[in-house]
Motif scaffolding. Structure first.
Motif, PDB file in Angstrom:
ATOM      1  N   ASN A 112       1.926   7.573 -12.484  1.00 27.33           N
ATOM      2  CA  ASN A 112       1.366   8.653 -13.125  1.00 27.33           C
ATOM      3  C   ASN A 112       1.823   9.902 -12.758  1.00 27.33           C
ATOM      4  O   ASN A 112       1.495  10.512 -11.571  1.00 27.33           O
ATOM      5  CB  ASN A 112      -0.293   8.478 -12.638  1.00 27.33           C
ATOM      6  CG  ASN A 112      -1.048   7.569 -13.050  1.00 27.33           C
ATOM      7  OD1 ASN A 112      -1.876   7.552 -14.139  1.00 27.33           O
ATOM      8  ND2 ASN A 112      -0.954   6.126 -12.472  1.00 27.33           N
ATOM      9  N   THR A 113       2.635  10.386 -13.732  1.00 29.40           N
ATOM     10  CA  THR A 113       3.246  11.664 -13.523  1.00 29.40           C
ATOM     11  C   THR A 113       2.984  12.827 -14.385  1.00 29.40           C
ATOM     12  O   THR A 113       3.486  12.775 -15.555  1.00 29.40           O
ATOM     13  CB  THR A 113       4.963  11.354 -13.374  1.00 29.40           C
ATOM     14  OG1 THR A 113       5.162  10.366 -12.300  1.00 29.40           O
ATOM     15  CG2 THR A 113       5.734  12.826 -13.006  1.00 29.40           C
ATOM     16  N   PRO A 114       1.953  13.620 -14.024  1.00 30.19           N
ATOM     17  CA  PRO A 114       1.652  14.891 -14.787  1.00 30.19           C
ATOM     18  C   PRO A 114       3.022  15.885 -14.983  1.00 30.19           C
ATOM     19  O   PRO A 114       3.678  15.976 -14.039  1.00 30.19           O
ATOM     20  CB  PRO A 114       0.671  15.613 -14.080  1.00 30.19           C
ATOM     21  CG  PRO A 114       0.111  14.847 -12.947  1.00 30.19           C
ATOM     22  CD  PRO A 114       1.267  13.718 -12.831  1.00 30.19           C
TER      23      PRO A 114
ATOM     24  N   ILE B 181       4.981   2.606  -5.366  1.00 29.27           N
ATOM     25  CA  ILE B 181       4.229   2.947  -6.408  1.00 29.27           C
ATOM     26  C   ILE B 181       4.280   4.489  -6.542  1.00 29.27           C
ATOM     27  O   ILE B 181       4.361   5.204  -5.468  1.00 29.27           O
ATOM     28  CB  ILE B 181       2.729   3.047  -5.759  1.00 29.27           C
ATOM     29  CG1 ILE B 181       2.383   1.474  -5.396  1.00 29.27           C
ATOM     30  CG2 ILE B 181       1.687   3.706  -6.702  1.00 29.27           C
ATOM     31  CD1 ILE B 181       0.920   1.131  -4.980  1.00 29.27           C
ATOM     32  N   CYS B 182       4.581   4.896  -7.744  1.00 31.42           N
ATOM     33  CA  CYS B 182       4.754   6.273  -8.262  1.00 31.42           C
ATOM     34  C   CYS B 182       5.537   7.137  -7.275  1.00 31.42           C
ATOM     35  O   CYS B 182       7.026   7.144  -7.246  1.00 31.42           O
ATOM     36  CB  CYS B 182       3.408   6.759  -8.597  1.00 31.42           C
ATOM     37  SG  CYS B 182       3.607   8.306  -9.446  1.00 31.42           S
ATOM     38  N   ASN B 183       5.154   8.218  -6.561  1.00 30.53           N
ATOM     39  CA  ASN B 183       5.792   9.169  -5.707  1.00 30.53           C
ATOM     40  C   ASN B 183       6.730   8.469  -4.764  1.00 30.53           C
ATOM     41  O   ASN B 183       8.026   8.976  -4.633  1.00 30.53           O
ATOM     42  CB  ASN B 183       4.845  10.051  -4.855  1.00 30.53           C
ATOM     43  CG  ASN B 183       5.640  11.237  -4.392  1.00 30.53           C
ATOM     44  OD1 ASN B 183       5.941  11.071  -3.233  1.00 30.53           O
ATOM     45  ND2 ASN B 183       5.718  12.153  -5.019  1.00 30.53           N
ATOM     46  N   ASP B 184       6.491   6.940  -4.377  1.00 33.88           N
ATOM     47  CA  ASP B 184       7.482   6.210  -3.691  1.00 33.88           C
ATOM     48  C   ASP B 184       9.131   6.125  -4.135  1.00 33.88           C
ATOM     49  O   ASP B 184       9.998   6.204  -3.494  1.00 33.88           O
ATOM     50  CB  ASP B 184       6.923   4.973  -3.293  1.00 33.88           C
ATOM     51  CG  ASP B 184       5.778   4.864  -2.463  1.00 33.88           C
ATOM     52  OD1 ASP B 184       5.693   5.521  -1.428  1.00 33.88           O
ATOM     53  OD2 ASP B 184       5.055   3.793  -2.612  1.00 33.88           O
ATOM     54  N   ARG B 185       8.832   6.251  -5.645  1.00 32.16           N
ATOM     55  CA  ARG B 185      10.142   6.006  -6.401  1.00 32.16           C
ATOM     56  C   ARG B 185      10.999   7.116  -6.163  1.00 32.16           C
ATOM     57  O   ARG B 185      12.268   7.166  -6.601  1.00 32.16           O
ATOM     58  CB  ARG B 185       9.797   5.784  -7.812  1.00 32.16           C
ATOM     59  CG  ARG B 185       9.778   7.160  -8.707  1.00 32.16           C
ATOM     60  CD  ARG B 185       9.283   6.565 -10.100  1.00 32.16           C
ATOM     61  NE  ARG B 185       8.613   7.696 -11.006  1.00 32.16           N
ATOM     62  CZ  ARG B 185       7.960   8.330 -10.859  1.00 32.16           C
ATOM     63  NH1 ARG B 185       7.165   8.649  -9.936  1.00 32.16           N
ATOM     64  NH2 ARG B 185       7.698   9.384 -12.039  1.00 32.16           N
ATOM     65  N   ARG B 186      10.583   8.268  -5.656  1.00 33.94           N
ATOM     66  CA  ARG B 186      11.598   9.576  -5.573  1.00 33.94           C
ATOM     67  C   ARG B 186      12.261   9.649  -4.101  1.00 33.94           C
ATOM     68  O   ARG B 186      13.128  10.286  -4.091  1.00 33.94           O
ATOM     69  CB  ARG B 186      10.711  10.640  -5.536  1.00 33.94           C
ATOM     70  CG  ARG B 186       9.850  10.902  -6.879  1.00 33.94           C
ATOM     71  CD  ARG B 186       9.277  12.086  -7.004  1.00 33.94           C
ATOM     72  NE  ARG B 186       8.286  12.286  -8.233  1.00 33.94           N
ATOM     73  CZ  ARG B 186       8.607  12.357  -9.478  1.00 33.94           C
ATOM     74  NH1 ARG B 186       9.973  12.668  -9.605  1.00 33.94           N
ATOM     75  NH2 ARG B 186       7.686  12.342 -10.458  1.00 33.94           N
ATOM     76  N   TRP B 187      11.985   8.670  -3.205  1.00 34.81           N
ATOM     77  CA  TRP B 187      12.431   8.508  -1.876  1.00 34.81           C
ATOM     78  C   TRP B 187      13.477   7.668  -1.698  1.00 34.81           C
ATOM     79  O   TRP B 187      13.003   6.350  -1.762  1.00 34.81           O
ATOM     80  CB  TRP B 187      11.339   8.391  -0.811  1.00 34.81           C
ATOM     81  CG  TRP B 187      10.234   9.625  -1.030  1.00 34.81           C
ATOM     82  CD1 TRP B 187       9.244   9.476  -1.942  1.00 34.81           C
ATOM     83  CD2 TRP B 187      10.199  10.720  -0.380  1.00 34.81           C
ATOM     84  NE1 TRP B 187       8.406  10.818  -2.024  1.00 34.81           N
ATOM     85  CE2 TRP B 187       8.988  11.538  -0.854  1.00 34.81           C
ATOM     86  CE3 TRP B 187      10.917  11.540   0.596  1.00 34.81           C
ATOM     87  CZ2 TRP B 187       8.812  12.809  -0.330  1.00 34.81           C
ATOM     88  CZ3 TRP B 187      10.806  12.713   0.897  1.00 34.81           C
ATOM     89  CH2 TRP B 187       9.629  13.390   0.582  1.00 34.81           C
TER      90      TRP B 187
ATOM     91  N   ARG C 292       0.819  -1.343   0.082  1.00 35.03           N
ATOM     92  CA  ARG C 292      -0.010   0.124   0.046  1.00 35.03           C
ATOM     93  C   ARG C 292       0.871   1.216  -0.041  1.00 35.03           C
ATOM     94  O   ARG C 292       1.661   1.373   1.053  1.00 35.03           O
ATOM     95  CB  ARG C 292      -1.122  -0.150   1.256  1.00 35.03           C
ATOM     96  CG  ARG C 292      -2.048  -1.037   1.096  1.00 35.03           C
ATOM     97  CD  ARG C 292      -2.587  -1.272   2.325  1.00 35.03           C
ATOM     98  NE  ARG C 292      -3.946  -2.105   2.342  1.00 35.03           N
ATOM     99  CZ  ARG C 292      -4.685  -2.431   3.289  1.00 35.03           C
ATOM    100  NH1 ARG C 292      -4.221  -2.552   4.570  1.00 35.03           N
ATOM    101  NH2 ARG C 292      -5.586  -3.152   3.165  1.00 35.03           N
ATOM    102  N   LYS C 293       0.752   2.276  -0.952  1.00 42.83           N
ATOM    103  CA  LYS C 293       1.584   3.349  -1.229  1.00 42.83           C
ATOM    104  C   LYS C 293       1.822   4.119   0.174  1.00 42.83           C
ATOM    105  O   LYS C 293       0.739   4.527   0.860  1.00 42.83           O
ATOM    106  CB  LYS C 293       0.679   4.405  -2.366  1.00 42.83           C
ATOM    107  CG  LYS C 293       1.707   5.218  -2.677  1.00 42.83           C
ATOM    108  CD  LYS C 293       1.034   5.736  -4.021  1.00 42.83           C
ATOM    109  CE  LYS C 293       1.949   7.272  -4.416  1.00 42.83           C
ATOM    110  NZ  LYS C 293       1.099   7.818  -5.592  1.00 42.83           N
ATOM    111  N   VAL C 294       2.988   4.389   0.319  1.00 40.59           N
ATOM    112  CA  VAL C 294       3.270   5.000   1.517  1.00 40.59           C
ATOM    113  C   VAL C 294       3.342   6.559   1.372  1.00 40.59           C
ATOM    114  O   VAL C 294       2.948   7.341   2.337  1.00 40.59           O
ATOM    115  CB  VAL C 294       4.596   4.557   2.259  1.00 40.59           C
ATOM    116  CG1 VAL C 294       5.123   5.535   3.406  1.00 40.59           C
ATOM    117  CG2 VAL C 294       4.581   3.360   2.763  1.00 40.59           C
TER     118      VAL C 294
END
Ligand code: CDT
Length: 303
Positions: free
Chosen positions: A196-198, A170-176, A125-127
């Motif tokens: 999903n990155t606008p 998931i998505c934004n998690d990959r930046r941390w 589950r996305k953190v």
């Protein structure tokens, strides 16, 4: 060597009006293509079953609920599991999860790993939930993940599968960096993720113009610093007027991109990934047991 032929199935836009049935049909088509190219596992994207609904303020609860899965598999997603089992291919997929707990609705941005027999072997589950709880004035598209989801309550577990140690984010998690490190400490050998990155995601033009660079920078750094494969799959193209970045990739533990999508549509990319490749890093420069200094990192968990 432990080879795992891996596919990333990038998705072009999903219209708000597109039915689950149509979307699942698109996913199955890409799953078949992945299999025809020898893939043993295919990585789909974040919220792969619907349009990216957090871009709108949705006040009608029944409408909001319609974007979530109350069971997995459910009647509309069962064909994906059946086809995976028939083909003998595993998959990762992201979806909006709705659970009833003690009469209360809980909502998560979730992903699962399914094995080659169609069985769920892992869940996440996305953190890190980006965006806002309340609509922001002046934005053409909102990003209301903080409104529609709770932060994930599972940490970053890893799972045995496909002959190795598999992890998800998931998505934004990959930046941390913490995302990868927590899994790296558990010996992860492949991190699967969808995004999903606008292009307008920060509201700062100078930063937004680097959207695709930052996408790869994050995943390549995460891969190298944790001696793991990273498979990042986009939902991209212009979806309901929102332009989103593509360039889905398969990244080796060296940090090198070994496969990359070149369209912003449904597109399958593949690579023959040696799960043993991380050893050369894990046993030398990133030998965690030998070189890490956790006593110097305390601030990370204190603040
Ligand atoms: N889906 C998702 O997490 N997207 C974010 C961008 C939006 S930030 C308001 C990302 O980090 O790619």
């Amino acid at each position: 060597s432990r080879y795992l032929v891996t596919a990333a199935a990038q998705m072009g836009p999903i219209a708000r009006s597109e039915t689950r049935k149509d979307t699942v049909r698109r996913l199955i088509e890409m799953m078949r293509e992945a299999k025809s190219r020898g893939a043993e596992v295919v990585v789909f994207t974040e919220l792969a079953l619907t349009t990216f609904f957090p871009r709108w303020l949705i006040e009608d609860e029944a409408e909001l609920d319609s974007y979530y899965e109350a069971e997995m598999p459910g009647p509309e997603t069962q064909p994906l599991f059946d086809e995976a089992a028939r083909l003998g291919i595993g998959f990762y997929i992201g979806y909006a999860e709705l659970v009833m707990e003690g009469g209360v609705k809980r909502r998560f941005n979730t992903s699962i790993i399914v094995d080659q027999k169609g069985r769920i072997i892992g869940k996440y589950r996305k953190v890190h939930l980006p965006g806002h709880k309340e609509p922001q004035p002046g934005r053409t598209h909102q990003h209301l993940e903080k409104r529609y989801f709770e932060p994930g309550d599972m940490g970053f577990p890893v799972y045995r599968g496909f002959g190795g140690v598999m992890g998800m984010c998931i998505c934004n998690d990959r930046r941390w960096p913490e995302t990868y490190r927590v899994m790296g400490l558990q010996g992860v050998e492949m991190v699967m993720l969808g995004y999903n990155t606008p292009f307008d995601h920060t509201g700062h033009e100078a930063v937004n113009s680097l959207t695709l660079f930052h996408n790869h920078l994050s995943m390549q750094a995460g891969a190298y610093q944790n001696a793991t494969w990273v498979v990042g799959t986009a939902k991209c193209g212009t979806e309901e007027g929102s332009k989103m970045g593509g360039q889905s990739v398969i990244v080796a533990p060296s940090g090198e991109i070994v496969a990359q999508a070149f369209t912003v549509e449904d597109e399958v990319i593949t690579a023959k990934c040696d799960l043993d490749m991380g050893k050369a890093y894990r046993e030398t420069i990133f030998n965690f047991a030998l070189h890490r200094r956790p006593e110097a990192y305390k601030l990370i968990v204190e603040r």
